[in-house]
Each structure stands twice: as structure tokens, then as C-alpha cells.
Motif scaffolding. Structure first.
Motif, mmCIF file in Angstrom:
data_model
loop_
_atom_site.group_PDB
_atom_site.id
_atom_site.type_symbol
_atom_site.label_atom_id
_atom_site.label_comp_id
_atom_site.label_asym_id
_atom_site.label_seq_id
_atom_site.Cartn_x
_atom_site.Cartn_y
_atom_site.Cartn_z
ATOM 1 N N GLN A 29 94.784 63.563 56.379
ATOM 2 C CA GLN A 29 94.338 63.640 54.989
ATOM 3 C C GLN A 29 93.616 64.943 54.659
ATOM 4 N N VAL A 30 92.849 65.476 55.590
ATOM 5 C CA VAL A 30 92.144 66.737 55.354
ATOM 6 C C VAL A 30 92.322 67.642 56.570
ATOM 7 N N ILE A 31 92.623 68.910 56.315
ATOM 8 C CA ILE A 31 92.734 69.918 57.366
ATOM 9 C C ILE A 31 91.733 71.027 57.047
ATOM 10 N N TYR A 32 90.812 71.283 57.988
ATOM 11 C CA TYR A 32 89.776 72.293 57.783
ATOM 12 C C TYR A 32 90.068 73.556 58.590
ATOM 13 N N HIS A 33 89.956 74.692 57.937
ATOM 14 C CA HIS A 33 90.092 75.964 58.640
ATOM 15 C C HIS A 33 88.975 76.140 59.661
ATOM 16 N N ALA A 34 87.817 75.547 59.411
ATOM 17 C CA ALA A 34 86.676 75.694 60.319
ATOM 18 C C ALA A 34 86.940 75.075 61.687
ATOM 19 N N ASP A 35 87.871 74.133 61.766
ATOM 20 C CA ASP A 35 88.209 73.504 63.043
ATOM 21 C C ASP A 35 89.236 74.379 63.763
ATOM 22 N N LEU A 36 88.867 74.872 64.926
ATOM 23 C CA LEU A 36 89.705 75.850 65.620
ATOM 24 C C LEU A 36 91.136 75.366 65.820
ATOM 25 N N LYS A 37 91.296 74.092 66.171
ATOM 26 C CA LYS A 37 92.628 73.572 66.454
ATOM 27 C C LYS A 37 93.450 73.334 65.184
ATOM 28 N N PHE A 78 96.303 74.862 58.805
ATOM 29 C CA PHE A 78 95.729 75.224 57.508
ATOM 30 C C PHE A 78 96.402 76.475 56.953
ATOM 31 N N GLY A 79 96.639 77.459 57.814
ATOM 32 C CA GLY A 79 97.271 78.691 57.359
ATOM 33 C C GLY A 79 98.636 78.444 56.745
ATOM 34 N N ILE A 80 99.404 77.547 57.361
ATOM 35 C CA ILE A 80 100.729 77.219 56.823
ATOM 36 C C ILE A 80 100.607 76.524 55.474
ATOM 37 N N ILE A 81 99.722 75.530 55.401
ATOM 38 C CA ILE A 81 99.573 74.773 54.154
ATOM 39 C C ILE A 81 99.040 75.670 53.039
ATOM 40 N N GLU A 82 98.092 76.525 53.377
ATOM 41 C CA GLU A 82 97.513 77.422 52.370
ATOM 42 C C GLU A 82 98.550 78.420 51.861
#
Length: 227
Positions: free
Chosen positions: A32-40, A45-49
Motif C-alpha cells: 500500500q505504501v512504498i517509502y524512498h527512506a526505506d533502503l530496500k 519507489f524510483g520506478i513508481i515515481e
């Protein structure tokens, strides 16, 4: 669908592979949520962004809305036709309190860093939980279970030893504390705050009723003891 991911992979000039897109979309729906702050999670996140419009196109037929907060660096997926919640009353109350704490922290300017998290130790959590709900914070075992559930929802995480950049926040509890994550404002909208207010009113009324009953009983006992 495979051909769609293949086309996107080709457009990335080899930077991403077909499976990267499929994995990012799956994780977004599952977590439901993907955070850039989480290393893994940074690759996902880069793909979704970068490919938000394309991911949105894929998930829209499933009734899932996709969004990206580029300031606080997280992506989210919200069901447009959610099924009735299976959350328990303790889970619901805990989430409501976290939402209220996040709003209080935002108003007070207590954001930890650019991640937009609000830090809360267990002493403060216990006090705020009692004030907001009129109930005591669940015991440690149940509380840890509630935290794990809230973490799966993408709205909280436990503080860790690696959070050395938060040392100046003076978390008082020996057990550390929690970080309430910014997507909580998306996952739990304004109606949640209204629900929290209702719980608070109900809790206050219950406490007041209990006090009145205790007072009435005391008066009756006094009357019975009178000569």
C-alpha cells in the motif's frame, strides 16, 4: 501485461528490467505504501515515481488509485472500492490515535527530518492514548502486535539503533519508540479525525459516567453510615 512491462523496460534503455516493473507494481498493491527512506524500497519507489502514469494505467482497472508524494518521497495505492474492514476495535483505535498524534506533531512542527515522520516514545503514546480514547494503552504484547499491524499498513515503524540521526529528539522510553509515517494522512483521511473526536467524546462520557456512579455510591454509603 508482460508486453507492457517489456515496452517500459525497453524505454528505460536497459536501466530497468521487465521484472523490476512487475515487482514494483506488485509491492505497491501488497504494501500500500512504498517509502524512498526505506533502503530496500528505493528501487521500487524510483520506478513508481518515474513511471507513475504507466503504473496508474495498469492498476486503474483493478479499482486502485496510485499517487506519489514527491516532497515526502512516498508512493501509495488506495482501493477505490474498499471491502468492509476486518480491523479489530483495538487496531482501529490504535490507528486513530496515531493519526491524531501525527496531526498534533505537524501543528507543533515536530517533524523529525525530510522524511516527514513524527517521533513518539511509549510514555507519550500511553498518555495520548488515554486522553484520546479514555482507555488505557494495551499491554506490551498486544501493543507490539498493534504496531506490527500498523507497520503492514504503512503508517508506522519501530525506531531502530540505526536511527542515530534522531538522537537529538530525546526519546525518553528505554524501549525506544515509534515513528509515525507521513502516508498516514493519505491512508486515514479527514473522516478518521472526526471518528477520533467521536471516540474521545465517548471516552470522556464513559469516564464521566463512571465518576458520577462512583460519586453516587459514595454519597449512598455516607448516607447509610449516618446516625
Amino acid at each position: 501485461m508482460n508486453s507492457y512491462w517489456q515496452d517500459l523496460a525497453s524505454s528505460s534503455n536497459g536501466y530497468y528490467e521487465e521484472d523490476d516493473f512487475a515487482a514494483a507494481a506488485y509491492r505497491l498493491v501488497a504494501e500500500q505504501v512504498i517509502y524512498h527512506a526505506d533502503l530496500k524500497s528505493r528501487k521500487a519507489f524510483g520506478i513508481i515515481e518515474q513511471y507513475e502514469r504507466h503504473i496508474t494505467k495498469v492498476l486503474a482497472p483493478l479499482g486502485i488509485a496510485v499517487g506519489v508524494d514527491r516532497q515526502l518521497m512516498f508512493a501509495y495505492a488506495i482501493p477505490q472500492h474498499p471491502s468492509p474492514t476486518s480491523a479489530t476495535v483495538p487496531q482501529t483505535l490504535f490507528a486513530l490515535v496515531l493519526r491524531g498524534l501525527y496531526e498534533e506533531g505537524m501543528r507543533a512542527g515536530e517533524i523529525a527530518d525530510e522524511s516527514g515522520e513524527i517521533i513518539c516514545d511509549f510514555i507519550e503514546l500511553q498518555e495520548k492514548y488515554r486522553l484520546m480514547t479514555g482507555r488505557e494503552l494495551p499491554p506490551k504484547g498486544e501493543l507490539e502486535s498493534l504496531i506490527r499491524t500498523a507497520r503492514r499498513w504503512g503508517i508506522v515503524r519501530r525506531l531502530e539503533a540505526t536511527d542515530s540521526h534522531l538522537a537529538d529528539l530525546h526519546v525518553d522510553s528505554e524501549d525506544g519508540g515509534i515513528a509515525i509515517r507521513p502516508a498516514i494522512r493519505v491512508i486515514l483521511g479527514e473522516s478518521t479525525l472526526q471518528q477520533l473526536a467521536l471516540w474521545g467524546t465517548s471516552g470522556s462520557a464513559t469516564a464521566s459516567s463512571a465518576d458520577d456512579n462512583h460519586s453516587d455510591q459514595t454519597d449512598q454509603d455516607t448516607a447509610n453510615e449516618a446516625p
